[in-house]
Design a protein around this motif. Structure first.
Motif, mmCIF file in Angstrom:
data_model
loop_
_atom_site.group_PDB
_atom_site.id
_atom_site.type_symbol
_atom_site.label_atom_id
_atom_site.label_comp_id
_atom_site.label_asym_id
_atom_site.label_seq_id
_atom_site.Cartn_x
_atom_site.Cartn_y
_atom_site.Cartn_z
ATOM 1 N N THR A 32 16.331 -6.266 5.386
ATOM 2 C CA THR A 32 16.016 -7.639 5.005
ATOM 3 C C THR A 32 14.742 -7.636 4.165
ATOM 4 O OG1 THR A 32 16.959 -8.427 7.078
ATOM 5 C CG2 THR A 32 15.501 -9.945 5.918
ATOM 6 N N LEU A 33 14.740 -8.465 3.131
ATOM 7 C CA LEU A 33 13.540 -8.615 2.321
ATOM 8 C C LEU A 33 12.486 -9.340 3.142
ATOM 9 C CD1 LEU A 33 12.093 -8.340 -0.425
ATOM 10 C CD2 LEU A 33 13.101 -10.553 -1.046
ATOM 11 N N GLU A 34 11.385 -8.657 3.410
ATOM 12 C CA GLU A 34 10.304 -9.235 4.205
ATOM 13 C C GLU A 34 9.306 -9.976 3.317
ATOM 14 O OE1 GLU A 34 7.909 -7.649 8.010
ATOM 15 O OE2 GLU A 34 7.593 -6.449 6.209
ATOM 16 N N GLY A 35 9.118 -9.485 2.106
ATOM 17 C CA GLY A 35 8.192 -10.125 1.188
ATOM 18 C C GLY A 35 8.188 -9.421 -0.149
ATOM 19 N N ARG A 36 7.702 -10.134 -1.153
ATOM 20 C CA ARG A 36 7.650 -9.610 -2.520
ATOM 21 C C ARG A 36 6.343 -10.091 -3.132
ATOM 22 N NH1 ARG A 36 12.899 -9.781 -6.495
ATOM 23 N NH2 ARG A 36 11.891 -8.865 -8.305
ATOM 24 N N ALA A 37 5.634 -9.201 -3.843
ATOM 25 C CA ALA A 37 4.330 -9.579 -4.387
ATOM 26 C C ALA A 37 3.918 -8.640 -5.512
ATOM 27 C CB ALA A 37 3.271 -9.547 -3.289
ATOM 28 N N MET A 38 2.957 -9.106 -6.301
ATOM 29 C CA MET A 38 2.306 -8.255 -7.305
ATOM 30 C C MET A 38 1.078 -7.628 -6.657
ATOM 31 S SD MET A 38 3.995 -8.229 -10.134
ATOM 32 C CE MET A 38 2.797 -7.435 -11.189
ATOM 33 N N VAL A 39 0.893 -6.353 -6.919
ATOM 34 C CA VAL A 39 -0.295 -5.635 -6.454
ATOM 35 C C VAL A 39 -0.975 -5.108 -7.705
ATOM 36 C CG1 VAL A 39 -1.167 -3.705 -5.098
ATOM 37 C CG2 VAL A 39 0.825 -4.996 -4.293
ATOM 38 N N GLU A 40 -2.163 -5.611 -7.972
ATOM 39 C CA GLU A 40 -2.865 -5.202 -9.187
ATOM 40 C C GLU A 40 -4.349 -5.428 -9.017
ATOM 41 O OE1 GLU A 40 -1.127 -7.489 -12.344
ATOM 42 O OE2 GLU A 40 -1.167 -9.310 -11.190
ATOM 43 N N GLY A 41 -5.073 -4.888 -9.941
ATOM 44 C CA GLY A 41 -6.509 -5.044 -9.900
ATOM 45 C C GLY A 41 -7.210 -3.742 -9.589
ATOM 46 N N GLU A 42 -8.490 -3.788 -9.801
ATOM 47 C CA GLU A 42 -9.324 -2.594 -9.673
ATOM 48 C C GLU A 42 -9.238 -1.990 -8.275
ATOM 49 O OE1 GLU A 42 -12.977 -0.657 -8.452
ATOM 50 O OE2 GLU A 42 -12.600 -2.763 -8.024
ATOM 51 N N TRP A 43 -9.195 -2.810 -7.233
ATOM 52 C CA TRP A 43 -9.164 -2.293 -5.864
ATOM 53 C C TRP A 43 -7.903 -1.475 -5.598
ATOM 54 C CZ3 TRP A 43 -5.273 -3.104 -2.431
ATOM 55 C CH2 TRP A 43 -4.356 -4.118 -2.753
ATOM 56 N N SER A 44 -6.751 -1.945 -6.105
ATOM 57 C CA SER A 44 -5.496 -1.234 -5.823
ATOM 58 C C SER A 44 -5.432 0.099 -6.553
ATOM 59 C CB SER A 44 -4.290 -2.101 -6.174
ATOM 60 O OG SER A 44 -4.188 -2.299 -7.568
ATOM 61 N N GLY A 45 -6.001 0.145 -7.736
ATOM 62 C CA GLY A 45 -6.047 1.392 -8.490
ATOM 63 C C GLY A 45 -6.938 2.436 -7.845
ATOM 64 N N ARG A 46 -7.925 1.983 -7.092
ATOM 65 C CA ARG A 46 -8.788 2.926 -6.369
ATOM 66 C C ARG A 46 -8.040 3.550 -5.194
ATOM 67 N NH1 ARG A 46 -12.801 -1.163 -5.819
ATOM 68 N NH2 ARG A 46 -12.860 -0.641 -3.621
ATOM 69 N N VAL A 47 -7.086 2.837 -4.636
ATOM 70 C CA VAL A 47 -6.290 3.385 -3.533
ATOM 71 C C VAL A 47 -5.368 4.490 -4.051
ATOM 72 C CG1 VAL A 47 -4.503 2.863 -1.825
ATOM 73 C CG2 VAL A 47 -6.371 1.250 -2.195
ATOM 74 N N THR A 48 -4.690 4.237 -5.155
ATOM 75 C CA THR A 48 -3.664 5.149 -5.666
ATOM 76 C C THR A 48 -4.208 6.206 -6.617
ATOM 77 O OG1 THR A 48 -3.174 3.734 -7.559
ATOM 78 C CG2 THR A 48 -1.893 3.360 -5.528
ATOM 79 N N GLY A 49 -5.392 5.999 -7.161
ATOM 80 C CA GLY A 49 -5.936 6.913 -8.152
ATOM 81 C C GLY A 49 -5.464 6.597 -9.561
ATOM 82 N N LEU A 50 -4.688 5.533 -9.741
ATOM 83 C CA LEU A 50 -4.175 5.171 -11.059
ATOM 84 C C LEU A 50 -5.096 4.217 -11.806
ATOM 85 C CD1 LEU A 50 -0.390 4.700 -10.228
ATOM 86 C CD2 LEU A 50 -1.493 6.655 -11.329
ATOM 87 N N ARG A 51 -6.127 3.755 -11.149
ATOM 88 C CA ARG A 51 -7.108 2.807 -11.699
ATOM 89 C C ARG A 51 -6.462 1.510 -12.143
ATOM 90 N NH1 ARG A 51 -11.669 3.777 -9.282
ATOM 91 N NH2 ARG A 51 -11.909 6.008 -9.104
ATOM 92 N N ASN A 52 -6.175 1.328 -13.412
ATOM 93 C CA ASN A 52 -5.664 0.061 -13.918
ATOM 94 C C ASN A 52 -4.148 0.004 -13.709
ATOM 95 O OD1 ASN A 52 -5.476 -2.409 -15.153
ATOM 96 N ND2 ASN A 52 -5.405 -1.565 -17.214
ATOM 97 N N GLN A 53 -3.733 -0.523 -12.571
ATOM 98 C CA GLN A 53 -2.306 -0.570 -12.288
ATOM 99 C C GLN A 53 -1.849 -1.996 -12.027
ATOM 100 O OE1 GLN A 53 -1.761 1.770 -8.708
ATOM 101 N NE2 GLN A 53 -1.810 -0.039 -7.434
ATOM 102 N N SER A 54 -0.588 -2.218 -12.303
ATOM 103 C CA SER A 54 0.079 -3.470 -11.986
ATOM 104 C C SER A 54 1.460 -3.099 -11.471
ATOM 105 C CB SER A 54 0.183 -4.344 -13.236
ATOM 106 O OG SER A 54 0.863 -5.536 -12.943
ATOM 107 N N VAL A 55 1.728 -3.466 -10.212
ATOM 108 C CA VAL A 55 2.957 -3.052 -9.542
ATOM 109 C C VAL A 55 3.558 -4.253 -8.825
ATOM 110 C CG1 VAL A 55 3.955 -1.471 -7.852
ATOM 111 C CG2 VAL A 55 1.881 -0.810 -9.073
ATOM 112 N N GLU A 56 4.857 -4.476 -9.033
ATOM 113 C CA GLU A 56 5.546 -5.474 -8.225
ATOM 114 C C GLU A 56 6.192 -4.733 -7.067
ATOM 115 O OE1 GLU A 56 8.675 -9.192 -8.458
ATOM 116 O OE2 GLU A 56 8.587 -7.808 -10.145
ATOM 117 N N ILE A 57 5.952 -5.211 -5.847
ATOM 118 C CA ILE A 57 6.501 -4.553 -4.674
ATOM 119 C C ILE A 57 7.403 -5.506 -3.892
ATOM 120 C CG2 ILE A 57 4.542 -2.979 -4.438
ATOM 121 C CD1 ILE A 57 3.768 -4.715 -1.925
#
Length: 150
Positions: A32-57
């Motif tokens: 079941t789809l629990e939720g859908r959102a955009m994850v972006e910004g400087e903080w999220s890039g620090r988690v993944t190491g990709l820095r400037n990222q924009s991801v729809e999850i």
């Protein structure tokens, strides 16, 4: 004995090209789809190491509420690797296996959505009926139906 800090497994992440198709496919399996959102910004890039990222999850949850798949569609940066057509003995994270009911009926429904049964549904020691399918976007998915011994 050393005490573990592990509490639970939160989710497994899968990167896809078409988020809507992936949501539809995993919904057909029974998540079941629990939720859908955009994850972006400087903080999220620090988690993944990709820095400037924009991801729809999209977070998909199993019927028991204990397991989740996080489906990710990267807007930036572009995805850089494709290992979807490698065989099951390739190194690294490769597949997810779901415990299901009525495996034959489910495989038929998934084939109608474009999935491919890799070989056949087999009986493993009269405990499970198992198969692998190549699903949406070439994702390798295992299905296991417990055989009821009564």
């Amino acid at each position: 004995m050393t005490k573990s800090n592990l509490l639970e497994m939160n989710n497994v992440g899968i990167v896809v090209e078409n988020l809507d198709n992936a949501i539809s496919f995993f919904t057909e399996i029974g998540l079941t789809l629990e939720g859908r959102a955009m994850v972006e910004g400087e903080w999220s890039g620090r988690v993944t190491g990709l820095r400037n990222q924009s991801v729809e999850i999209a977070m998909m949850v199993t019927p028991d509420g204990h397991s989740r798949l996080e489906l990710s569609k990267f807007i930036t940066p572009e995805t850089i690797s494709n290992h979807r057509k490698v065989p099951v003995n390739s190194l690294g994270f490769l597949r997810v296996i779901f415990k299901v009911e009525n495996i034959d009926e489910l495989v038929t429904r998934l084939i109608k959505q474009g999935a491919e049964l890799l070989d056949e549904v087999v009986n493993f020691q009269d405990i499970y009926r198992l198969c692998y399918i190549c699903g949406v976007e070439g994702l390798l998915i295992g299905l296991a139906e417990q055989i009821n011994i009564e």
